[in-house]
Design an enzyme around this catalytic site. Structure first.
Site, PDB file in Angstrom:
ATOM      1  N   ALA A 136       0.843  -1.210   0.000  1.00 30.48           N
ATOM      2  CA  ALA A 136       0.000   0.000   0.000  1.00 30.48           C
ATOM      3  C   ALA A 136       0.875   1.256   0.000  1.00 30.48           C
ATOM      4  O   ALA A 136       1.689   1.432  -0.896  1.00 30.48           O
ATOM      5  CB  ALA A 136      -0.975  -0.027   1.176  1.00 30.48           C
ATOM      6  N   LEU A 178       3.346   2.064   1.936  1.00 27.22           N
ATOM      7  CA  LEU A 178       4.714   1.946   2.464  1.00 27.22           C
ATOM      8  C   LEU A 178       5.754   2.210   1.369  1.00 27.22           C
ATOM      9  O   LEU A 178       5.584   1.777   0.234  1.00 27.22           O
ATOM     10  CB  LEU A 178       4.959   0.531   3.016  1.00 27.22           C
ATOM     11  CG  LEU A 178       4.200   0.124   4.272  1.00 27.22           C
ATOM     12  CD1 LEU A 178       4.557  -1.314   4.630  1.00 27.22           C
ATOM     13  CD2 LEU A 178       4.540   1.058   5.425  1.00 27.22           C
ATOM     14  N   LYS A 191       3.110  -9.496  -5.889  1.00 30.85           N
ATOM     15  CA  LYS A 191       3.903  -8.464  -5.214  1.00 30.85           C
ATOM     16  C   LYS A 191       5.385  -8.814  -5.191  1.00 30.85           C
ATOM     17  O   LYS A 191       6.233  -7.968  -5.491  1.00 30.85           O
ATOM     18  CB  LYS A 191       3.392  -8.267  -3.786  1.00 30.85           C
ATOM     19  CG  LYS A 191       2.034  -7.582  -3.751  1.00 30.85           C
ATOM     20  CD  LYS A 191       1.526  -7.497  -2.331  1.00 30.85           C
ATOM     21  CE  LYS A 191       0.159  -6.832  -2.294  1.00 30.85           C
ATOM     22  NZ  LYS A 191      -0.483  -6.990  -0.993  1.00 30.85           N
TER      23      LYS A 191
END
Ligand code: ADP
Ligand code: ASP
Ligand code: MG
Length: 812
Positions: A610, A612, A681
């Site tokens: 997100a 970060l 990711k």
């Protein structure tokens, strides 16, 4: 002791005087105060015209006096309670009668001397100070009214008298030494040794206040006016002008000499000697910071502090062959002008010595011409010198700043800005000091010139960022809210004008070429056209706005398919949608390459963790030559949330449901539970590390029974319930060993895998709360201890803020 001066507009009406009273009361609580007041706004002008009309036998003057009478009496009635009114009214009427009598005398003899005009003008301040003192008394404030004519002594240069400081300082000091705490004094007025009324020059109340401040060594001189400080330019001419927070005495003096009317030029002198700070404040916005004039006020940033202009200037030129090599011509010229008290505003001399030019006010031209031509009558008669030539209709624009002298290039920038805008510079004037660079231009160009120069020296151009946003759900909605709240700050602090031009969700779309009003975007969208992705793209392209950014807040594959077209059309891309970056390596590279070729951004920080700063950190490491050896990460806020909440007595199905409703999972939670999301990711991180890898290269260790993955989302939940036992078993086993369940993604020198792991207490991944994410990068530089990024890795608010940060990055 503080000295406060309230100008004409501050005391122009009863309503304004009420504001003054509030300020005075507050200041008087802190220290002794001397309050210097101007005449009620425009009263001095009216008094002058009454006097002039009377002197020409024009009875119109009586109307002006009636108007003045009505205005002052009305002020008394509006300000003073009825019980106290009659005595004040009679004092005011007494003064008004005196004006009537003087004007009648002027009317009868048909003559208005400067001395008499000073008497007439003095009534403006005498009346206003009387009314304001009485108002303060009526408010219960203990004030004394003191006639400044008894304190400030001048010569008999009526209209613009010169102050006898030795005498005045003593009188002021003696008076204040034994006076009450609050004294109200009329500004502008003074008197000669023989007590004849004089005035200190138009705008002179500032000077009065400064003389008093200087004599008393006041802690501060506050000039309360109708603007929030000394501004970068005259706000009536330059709409973008803004208050200067700090300025030196020298700079302030220079600006005021060159036309910044906000303070009367001589004001600085008395306070400068004692280093008394001058604070220019706005009566109508008392909380605004205002401008501080200080000795070291030039230490604040900025080479050029302000712009100003003097209009109605004439250029006088003395030319002739007889001047070459003959000393004394300039001296004779200046002597002649000074004999007639003509102020030379600037001097320019041609390098040939064949001519010398000076700038004077237009009102002095006739006297100047007469005196100069007579001074050089002989040289003119033998044709060694031409009669003085006069060019009118000019003005001066000046840049002011102490630091300009040590800064090369300022004048170059000034003259090229004027030149680019077609403004002809008649002469380059050398001001009295090196604090200023001035240009003589035609009067018709002054407004344009000041605006051009203001833009050049004071306005950082605001960059527009034009957004086309798709997706207004959890994340999109929060993003729009964040933009709305931050819009003003971005404009002020970063000079970014972030505007939403196009907005769409799966049902509707709308456009506003000038930027949507974000207060009611939901209604606007609801009233919009039916969403059609093709149309949306077409329109975004057709508008062809500079700095266009397409923002994808969806998880849609269809939207990810249009990235190429957008980048090709020089539209930057910011996305939280992982599909494109996790598609084939070829496609990922193509998009990155395209963005680079087209000189636009393709940013996707929110694809991992997100908001970060994971991708940004990784990019920085790689760009600076580091190499990633190993990555260990818990990258699914959703799975972390699920496994942190999955305990004895709670069903796995319910925890997943809760995660879904709270927005921590993808709309289809299987994307999270199967590890697909985590695989995407880690794949993106691996690719951003510079390694070419495909989804299939990542090994998966699935903990989900196969039949959970079939059919609809409802079916999936039903299956979760059915297999409750399986999940409970996994939990119990880990718990019995004192371990925690974490869905871990790892990469190690070319190999990657994802899967559920039970980690024990010593493991860095063990302590990971709620929906937090953690990434450990082991690199060539960080090989003993990994570089760790940790924090909330899911949730609409943080994702939106990550997108927002990317949007800002595209612009910077
Ligand atoms: P007061 O009546 O309070 O003495 P003035 O009218 O004498 O006020 O001076 C304030 C006015 O000066 C402002 O309203 C503004 O229009 C004008 N002005 C001209 N140049 C400047 C400047 N550089 N900064 C601020 N005000 C300026
Ligand atoms: N009333 C005077 C003027 O109008 C002095 C002042 O306001 O400063 O010039
Ligand atoms: Mg003024």
């Amino acid at each position: 002791m503080k000295v406060l001066k309230f100008g004409g507009s501050s005391v122009a009406s009863a309503e304004n005087i009420e504001k003054v009273v509030v300020i005075v009361k507050q200041k008087a609580e802190q220290s002794n105060v001397a309050i210097v007041v101007s005449a009620l706004g425009r009263v001095t002008d009216k008094l002058i015209s009454a006097g002039k009309l009377a002197s020409t036998g024009n009875e119109e003057y009586k109307h002006i006096l009636v108007e003045l009478e009505e205005r002052h009496l009305a002020e008394v009635r509006n300000l003073i309670p009825v019980s106290a009114q009659s005595s004040v009214l009679s004092q005011v009427k007494k003064r008004l009668n005196e004006i009537d009598n003087i004007c009648e005398g002027v009317y009868l003899i048909g003559e208005l001397s400067k001395k008499t005009l000073d008497r007439i003008m003095s009534y403006g301040e005498l009346l206003s100070s009387l009314i304001i003192a009485e108002k303060l008394k009526a408010e219960g404030v203990d004030v004394a009214l003191k006639d400044t004519r008894e304190l400030i002594k001048t010569d008999a240069h009526y209209g613009n008298a010169n102050v006898d400081f030795d005498n005045s300082n003593l009188l002021i000091w003696q008076y204040f030494n034994q006076s009450s705490r609050i004294t109200v004094l009329p500004g502008f007025v003074a008197s000669t040794e023989s007590n004849e009324t004089t005035t200190l020059g138009r705008g002179g109340s500032d000077y009065t206040a400064s003389i008093i401040a200087g004599a008393l060594n006041a802690e501060v001189l506050e000039i309360w006016t109708d603007v929030s400080g000394m501004m970068t330019a005259d706000p009536r001419i330059v709409g973008q002008a803004y208050p200067i927070d700090k300025i030196s005495y020298g700079e302030a003096m220079e600006l005021s000499h060159f036309g910044a009317k906000v303070i009367y030029p001589p004001t600085i002198q008395p306070v400068l000697e004692r280093k008394i700070p001058v604070w220019i404040k706005n009566t109508f916005a008392p909380n605004d910071a205002g401008t501080l004039i200080l000795e070291n006020g030039n230490e604040s940033p900025g080479i050029v502090k302000g712009l100003s202009s003097v209009d109605k200037i004439a250029l006088l030129s003395l030319e002739g062959s007889g001047m070459v090599g003959v000393p004394g011509f300039s001296r004779r010229l200046f002597d002649a002008l000074s004999r007639k008290l003509i102020n030379v505003i600037f001097i320019t001399q041609g390098s040939s010595e064949h001519s010398i030019s000076v700038g004077v006010l237009e009102e002095d031209v006739i006297r100047a011409k007469t005196v100069v031509d007579s001074e050089f009558a002989f040289e003119i008669s033998i044709k060694k010198v031409e009669p003085l030539s006069v060019e009118r209709g000019l003005c001066i624009v000046a840049l002011v700043g102490d630091k300009m002298r040590s800064q090369p290039g300022v004048s170059g920038k000034m003259f090229s800005a004027l030149g680019r805008n077609g403004i002809n510079v008649r002469a380059i004037a050398q001001g009295s000091s090196e604090k200023n660079i001035s240009a003589v231009i035609n009067e018709k160009d002054v407004r344009k010139a000041l605006n051009v120069l203001h833009e050049e020296f004071f306005e950082t151009p605001t960059k527009q960022v034009n957004l086309f946003i798709v997706g207004t759900g959890n994340v999109g909605g929060k993003l729009i809210e964040q933009i709305r709240k931050q819009q003003h700050f971005l404009k002020e602090e970063l000079r970014l004008n972030v505007r939403i031009i196009g907005l769409a969700n799966s049902k509707k779309m709308c456009f506003d070429e000038n930027g949507m009003d974000l207060e009611n975007w939901k209604e606007k969208l609801l009233e919009g056209e039916t969403m059609d992705m093709r149309q949306f793209i077409q329109r975004s392209k057709a508008l062809n706005k500079r700095n266009s950014v397409f923002v994808d807040n969806t998880a849609s594959e269809a939207v990810s398919k249009i990235y190429e077209e957008l980048l090709e059309n020089n539209i930057s891309l910011v996305t939280c949608n992982k599909i494109a970056c996790a598609s084939t390596y070829k496609n990922y590279r193509k998009l990155k390459q395209l963005a680079m070729n087209q000189n636009v951004s393709f940013l996707f920080e929110t694809n991992v963790g997100a908001g970060l700063p994971i991708i940004g950190t990784l990019n920085d490491m790689v760009r600076s030559g580091d190499r990633v050896r190993k990555i260990d990460a818990v990258l699914s806020g959703s799975l972390n949330f699920i496994f942190n909440n999955f305990k004895e007595g709670v069903s796995f199905e319910n925890v997943v449901r809760q995660a879904q409703t709270e927005g921590y999972t993808e709309p289809d939670p299987r994307i999270d539970l199967t590890g697909t999301d985590v695989k995407r990711k880690i794949l993106i991180l691996i690719r951003e590390s510079g390694v070419a890898m495909e989804m299939e290269d990542i090994a998966t260790d699935s903990f989900m029974p196969a039949d959970c993955l079939e059919g609809t989302v409802d079916n999936f939940f039903a299956k979760l319930k059915e297999h409750g036992q399986v999940f409970d078993e996994i939990y119990k086993r880990a718990n019995a060993e004192g371990k925690k369940l974490k869905f871990v993604a790892s990469y190690n020198e070319g190999k990657a895998k994802v899967g559920l792991q039970a980690v024990d207490r010593d493991h860095p991944l063990y302590m990971l709360d709620g929906k937090d994410n953690i990434v450990l990068f082991t690199t060539d530089r960080y090989h003993e201890q990994p570089l760790i990024v940790k924090g909330a890795g899911a949730g609409a608010e943080v994702t939106a803020s990550g997108i927002f940060a990317d949007i800002i990055k595209t612009a910077r």
